[in-house]
Design a protein around this motif. Structure first.
Motif, short mmCIF file in Angstrom:
data_model
loop_
_atom_site.label_atom_id
_atom_site.label_comp_id
_atom_site.label_asym_id
_atom_site.label_seq_id
_atom_site.Cartn_x
_atom_site.Cartn_y
_atom_site.Cartn_z
N ALA A 1 22.27 22.87 -27.81
CA ALA A 1 21.06 23.69 -27.86
C ALA A 1 19.95 22.97 -28.64
O ALA A 1 18.79 22.94 -28.21
N VAL A 2 20.30 22.38 -29.77
CA VAL A 2 19.30 21.69 -30.58
C VAL A 2 18.79 20.44 -29.86
O VAL A 2 17.58 20.16 -29.85
N THR A 3 19.69 19.70 -29.21
CA THR A 3 19.29 18.48 -28.50
C THR A 3 18.35 18.81 -27.34
O THR A 3 17.34 18.12 -27.13
N SER B 1 13.06 18.97 -24.62
CA SER B 1 12.23 19.71 -23.66
C SER B 1 11.35 20.77 -24.31
O SER B 1 10.51 21.37 -23.63
N GLY B 2 11.56 21.04 -25.60
CA GLY B 2 10.77 22.06 -26.27
C GLY B 2 11.30 23.46 -26.00
O GLY B 2 12.35 23.65 -25.39
N GLY C 1 16.53 10.08 -42.29
CA GLY C 1 15.99 9.61 -41.03
C GLY C 1 16.88 9.72 -39.82
O GLY C 1 16.49 9.28 -38.73
N ARG C 2 18.05 10.31 -39.94
CA ARG C 2 18.93 10.40 -38.78
C ARG C 2 18.49 11.55 -37.88
O ARG C 2 18.01 12.59 -38.35
N ASP C 3 18.69 11.38 -36.58
CA ASP C 3 18.35 12.43 -35.62
C ASP C 3 19.25 13.64 -35.83
O ASP C 3 20.48 13.51 -35.93
N MET C 4 18.66 14.83 -35.88
CA MET C 4 19.39 16.05 -36.16
C MET C 4 20.41 16.38 -35.07
O MET C 4 21.55 16.74 -35.35
#
Length: 322
Positions: A222-224, A229-230, A197-200
């Motif tokens: 980049a992932v965040t 924003s998609g 359940g942790r945020d990637m």
């Protein structure tokens, strides 16, 4: 009055202590802990019957235990390096190892030299602390270099996984299974944390800060951004992989260009010391006529300062940031 061969003995004892550190590490934790192993350590632990949660807890403890012990006196100098190297020794074990190696060095100096008790004690303590620091620093550099080299391929593997329709969590899991250590275990921890359940993006950011790697920070950012924003993450990561690979090639090119200057500085600083040792082994009375001169000791101090300055200046000249 002859100059003894004590410096040569000191050097041999220091090298022996370094070899002893590596031997103890591999003996206690096994060859699977070595970065030269082809086996993914996390998968090996899972195959031996350990639960996923147990493996995650063990690996996280190894990678975080050193920073939580920075308040221990003298250990702060080792904490950052030990964390980057993911040393399986606990901080307490490393401190005990320093003491053990100091005792071994003291015994070696007692058998091999005729120096005073105070000198042997001081030198043995410096050898015990210095050998562990040198070993940990070497492990940290080796591990960081391997991760930097593996990262472009890992990102490209994630890109291919995303393009065939896998979610990003599955792409991370594929990297953890397909690539080798040390990067495999790092991404395996992220995959396990995401499963619980942790945020990637948060997990990637923590890994980047723990490893102190700029390329990993790029990946985390980049992932965040994509999560908030998609957008097409596959295209973003494909561009990131090209940037990382270009930076890696440029870094290697700079390293190759500056290698001559770096080794020249080391040679120019090390040759006088090596020549001094060889001369005193071949002719122990070579410096007898000048050793009693009042300027002899000040001249030796000045020479040592110049040698140290040479190393520092050459390091600054070749320390090019990429």
């Amino acid at each position: 009055m002859a100059i003894s061969a004590a410096p040569l003995i000191y050097g041999l004892i220091f090298v022996g202590v370094l070899i002893l550190v590596e031997g103890l590490y591999l003996t206690i934790f096994g060859k699977s802990i070595s970065l030269n192993s082809r086996v993914n350590r996390r998968l090996e632990m899972l195959e031996k019957g350990a639960g996923r949660e147990e493996v995650l807890e063990k690996l996280r403890k190894e990678m975080q235990q050193h920073m939580s012990s920075r308040q221990i006196p003298l250990y702060a100098i080792l904490a950052n390096k030990a964390q980057k190297a993911a040393i399986a020794f606990t901080p307490q074990q490393l401190m005990m190892l320093m003491g053990l190696l100091s005792v071994v060095a003291f015994l070696g100096l007692t058998l091999g030299t005729d120096t005073s008790l105070a000198v042997r004690g001081a030198v043995s303590v410096m050898m015990g602390i210095g050998s562990v620091y040198t070993w940990v620093n070497h492990k940290a550099k080796k591990r960081s270099n391997m991760i930097e080299e593996q990262l472009p391929d890992a990102v490209e593997l994630m890109v291919r996984s995303l393009k065939v329709g896998h979610p990003f969590s599955s792409a991370i899991n594929i990297v953890a299974k397909e690539v080798s250590d040390p990067l495999a275990s790092e991404f395996g921890i992220i995959a396990d944390e995401a499963a619980y359940g942790r945020d990637m993006g948060e997990a990637l950011k923590e890994m980047a800060e723990r490893l102190d790697m700029q390329d990993m920070r790029f990946l985390a950012v980049a992932v965040t951004i994509q999560q908030q924003s998609g957008g097409n993450l596959a295209e973003v990561l494909a561009g990131l992989a090209r940037v990382i690979r270009s930076r890696f090639r440029l870094f290697r090119r700079v390293k190759a260009i500056t290698a001559e200057a770096q080794w020249s500085g080391k040679f120019l600083s090390g040759f006088p010391i090596a020549a001094l040792i060889v001369i005193n082994i071949l002719d122990p009375h070579y410096y007898d006529e000048v050793m009693d001169h009042p300027y002899f000791v000040p001249a030796c101090i000045i020479v040592v300062l110049f040698l140290a300055a040479n190393l520092y200046v050459m390091r600054m000249l070749t320390n090019i940031k990429v």
